[in-house]
Design an enzyme around this catalytic site. Structure first.
Site, PDB file in Angstrom:
ATOM      1  N   GLY A  73      57.351  39.424  38.636  1.00 30.49           N
ATOM      2  CA  GLY A  73      56.317  38.514  38.935  1.00 30.49           C
ATOM      3  C   GLY A  73      55.318  38.213  38.205  1.00 30.49           C
ATOM      4  CG  HIS A 133      43.337  32.472  42.567  1.00 33.03           C
ATOM      5  ND1 HIS A 133      43.700  31.353  42.565  1.00 33.03           N
ATOM      6  CD2 HIS A 133      44.252  33.103  42.914  1.00 33.03           C
ATOM      7  CE1 HIS A 133      44.941  31.306  42.908  1.00 33.03           C
ATOM      8  NE2 HIS A 133      45.263  32.690  43.100  1.00 33.03           N
ATOM      9  CE  LYS A 137      45.240  32.756  39.001  1.00 38.58           C
ATOM     10  NZ  LYS A 137      46.116  33.734  38.601  1.00 38.58           N
TER      11      LYS A 137
HETATM   12  N1  LIG Z   1      54.341  36.667  41.488  1.00 31.66           N
HETATM   13  C1  LIG Z   1      53.204  37.178  42.357  1.00 31.66           C
HETATM   14  O1  LIG Z   1      53.309  37.089  43.317  1.00 31.66           O
HETATM   15  C2  LIG Z   1      51.932  37.498  41.583  1.00 31.66           C
HETATM   16  C3  LIG Z   1      51.027  38.038  42.612  1.00 31.66           C
HETATM   17  C4  LIG Z   1      49.742  38.522  41.752  1.00 31.66           C
HETATM   18  C5  LIG Z   1      49.604  38.812  40.513  1.00 31.66           C
HETATM   19  N2  LIG Z   1      50.864  38.067  39.739  1.00 31.66           N
HETATM   20  C6  LIG Z   1      50.896  38.083  38.443  1.00 31.66           C
HETATM   21  O2  LIG Z   1      51.265  39.418  37.649  1.00 31.66           O
HETATM   22  C7  LIG Z   1      50.987  39.726  36.504  1.00 31.66           C
HETATM   23  C8  LIG Z   1      50.040  41.226  36.496  1.00 31.66           C
HETATM   24  O3  LIG Z   1      49.150  41.095  37.663  1.00 31.66           O
HETATM   25  P1  LIG Z   1      48.297  42.326  37.857  1.00 31.66           P
HETATM   26  O4  LIG Z   1      46.958  41.573  38.674  1.00 31.66           O
HETATM   27  O5  LIG Z   1      49.185  43.510  38.244  1.00 31.66           O
HETATM   28  O6  LIG Z   1      47.616  42.668  36.291  1.00 31.66           O
HETATM   29  P2  LIG Z   1      47.118  44.097  35.525  1.00 31.66           P
HETATM   30  O7  LIG Z   1      46.436  44.746  36.770  1.00 31.66           O
HETATM   31  O8  LIG Z   1      46.480  43.566  34.585  1.00 31.66           O
HETATM   32  O9  LIG Z   1      48.342  44.789  35.284  1.00 31.66           O
HETATM   33  C9  LIG Z   1      49.289  44.640  34.307  1.00 31.66           C
HETATM   34  C10 LIG Z   1      49.985  45.587  33.710  1.00 31.66           C
HETATM   35  O10 LIG Z   1      50.884  45.843  32.966  1.00 31.66           O
HETATM   36  C11 LIG Z   1      50.740  46.847  31.916  1.00 31.66           C
HETATM   37  N3  LIG Z   1      51.414  46.309  30.790  1.00 31.66           N
HETATM   38  C12 LIG Z   1      51.097  45.452  29.522  1.00 31.66           C
HETATM   39  N4  LIG Z   1      52.219  45.257  28.823  1.00 31.66           N
HETATM   40  C13 LIG Z   1      53.207  46.018  29.343  1.00 31.66           C
HETATM   41  C14 LIG Z   1      54.378  46.395  28.682  1.00 31.66           C
HETATM   42  N5  LIG Z   1      54.948  45.963  27.412  1.00 31.66           N
HETATM   43  N6  LIG Z   1      55.183  47.153  29.436  1.00 31.66           N
HETATM   44  C15 LIG Z   1      54.794  47.722  30.576  1.00 31.66           C
HETATM   45  N7  LIG Z   1      53.621  47.668  31.072  1.00 31.66           N
HETATM   46  C16 LIG Z   1      52.708  46.776  30.381  1.00 31.66           C
HETATM   47  C17 LIG Z   1      49.443  46.825  31.790  1.00 31.66           C
HETATM   48  O11 LIG Z   1      48.937  47.964  30.972  1.00 31.66           O
HETATM   49  P3  LIG Z   1      47.668  48.110  30.299  1.00 31.66           P
HETATM   50  O12 LIG Z   1      46.618  48.153  31.197  1.00 31.66           O
HETATM   51  O13 LIG Z   1      47.874  49.024  29.175  1.00 31.66           O
HETATM   52  O14 LIG Z   1      47.267  46.798  29.632  1.00 31.66           O
HETATM   53  C18 LIG Z   1      48.862  46.820  32.933  1.00 31.66           C
HETATM   54  O15 LIG Z   1      48.991  48.193  33.829  1.00 31.66           O
HETATM   55  C19 LIG Z   1      50.068  38.854  36.045  1.00 31.66           C
HETATM   56  O16 LIG Z   1      50.750  37.713  35.288  1.00 31.66           O
HETATM   57  C20 LIG Z   1      49.567  37.917  37.430  1.00 31.66           C
HETATM   58  O17 LIG Z   1      49.351  36.666  37.304  1.00 31.66           O
HETATM   59  C21 LIG Z   1      51.784  37.514  40.167  1.00 31.66           C
END
Ligand SMILES: NC(=O)c1ccc[n+]([C@@H]2O[C@H](COP(=O)([O-])OP(=O)(O)OC[C@H]3O[C@@H](n4cnc5c(N)ncnc54)[C@H](OP(=O)(O)O)[C@@H]3O)[C@@H](O)[C@H]2O)c1
Length: 253
Positions: A73, A133, A137
């Site tokens: 995602g 948003h 973001k």
């Molecule tokens: N497709 C969809 O429906 C949808 C919906 C909402 C969001 N998104 C997208 O999904 C992504 C994540 O969003 P979020 O809101 O969950 O962000 P978030 O809260 O910043 O979570 C990202 C997580 O990934 C971890 N991470 C970073 N590098 C990693 C690695 N190499 N291996 C494993 N884990 C790792 C981070 O750890 P640290 O805390 O240590 O950095 C953090 O826990 C973004 O790109 C966002 O735009 C997509």
């Protein structure tokens, strides 16, 4: 399903919570310092990845090499899709990716194709896109807005590119070939997207409003069930096409 969560952030936590509510099992949660290998994923049927744009290509390649089907995602890594596709093909695994896993947005895009294909015959209506948003973001326009814009551009000859504009009053003559996108950042909005068709006498607005992250998590979990045992790279459109087509055919296939 036995699920591995990769990326324990906001979306990873939402998927894990919904998975447990729906009686799936979260067998492991991997963060940035955890290895992705056959050993660490031994108990999982499928991995659900929501990490960061800079991490996603390597993470998805590692998941394929570990022999596990995956849902991705994360947004903003599409430039690396050819490399990831090659690794997935070599590994013989399945990957489904989407910048927005909301089933509602996927349906919205299906309808938008019809609306956009009518635009060539509706010269009196201009079209624009507006997204809202939350203030945390980092990217603008949103991955979903880009996807919606590309959907429109593919269907009409009246617009040949999109541009993010600061909004009304930004000055300069308008190029009729540009699909204007405005992005607003306010409060806690999880994601609202509007397509506006504006004519001399009236306005039509197509609007999708996410109420929470739950819809993204629900779509990602459906995708996790769908991708198990498939080979190759798919998008949410492939899944929805199959679902709606098999319904047209009476639920078979
Ligand atoms: N497709 C969809 O429906 C949808 C919906 C909402 C969001 N998104 C997208 O999904 C992504 C994540 O969003 P979020 O809101 O969950 O962000 P978030 O809260 O910043 O979570 C990202 C997580 O990934 C971890 N991470 C970073 N590098 C990693 C690695 N190499 N291996 C494993 N884990 C790792 C981070 O750890 P640290 O805390 O240590 O950095 C953090 O826990 C973004 O790109 C966002 O735009 C997509």
């Amino acid at each position: 399903m036995k699920i591995a969560i990769v990326g324990p952030g906001r979306m990873g936590s939402e998927v894990a919570a919904l998975a447990r509510e729906e009686s799936h099992e979260v067998v492991t949660t991997l963060g940035r310092d955890d290895a992705i290998s056959r050993d660490t994923l031994a108990e999982a049927d499928v991995a659900v990845e929501f990490t960061l744009p800079e991490a996603a290509p390597d993470v998805l390649s590692a998941l394929a090499r570990a022999g596990i089907d995956a849902v991705s995602g994360t947004t903003g890594w599409s430039d690396h899709l050819p490399d990831v596709r090659r690794v997935v093909k070599e590994a013989g695994t399945g990957l489904i990716h989407a910048p927005n896993f909301s089933i509602g947005v996927a349906v919205f895009r299906r309808w938008l194709r019809t609306v956009a294909s009518d635009l060539d015959g509706l010269e009196e209506y201009d079209v624009a896109l507006h997204e809202v948003h939350h203030t945390r973001k980092v990217d603008a326009p949103s991955g979903t807005a880009r996807l919606l814009a590309e959907t429109i551009l593919a269907e009409t000859r009246r617009k040949d590119r999109w541009a993010l504009t600061p909004g009304d009053g930004d000055g300069g003559p308008l190029d009729a070939g540009v699909l204007r996108i405005t992005a607003e950042r306010v409060g806690w909005v999880p994601g609202t997207h509007e397509i506006v068709l504006d004519g001399p006498d009236d306005q039509i607005v197509l609007r999708h409003e996410a109420r929470s992250r739950r819809g993204f998590a629900r779509g990602a979990l459906s995708a996790a069930e769908w991708i198990r045992g498939r080979r190759g790279v798919f998008t949410l459109d492939d899944m929805l096409d199959e679902r709606l087509t098999s319904r047209d055919q009476g639920g078979e296939g």
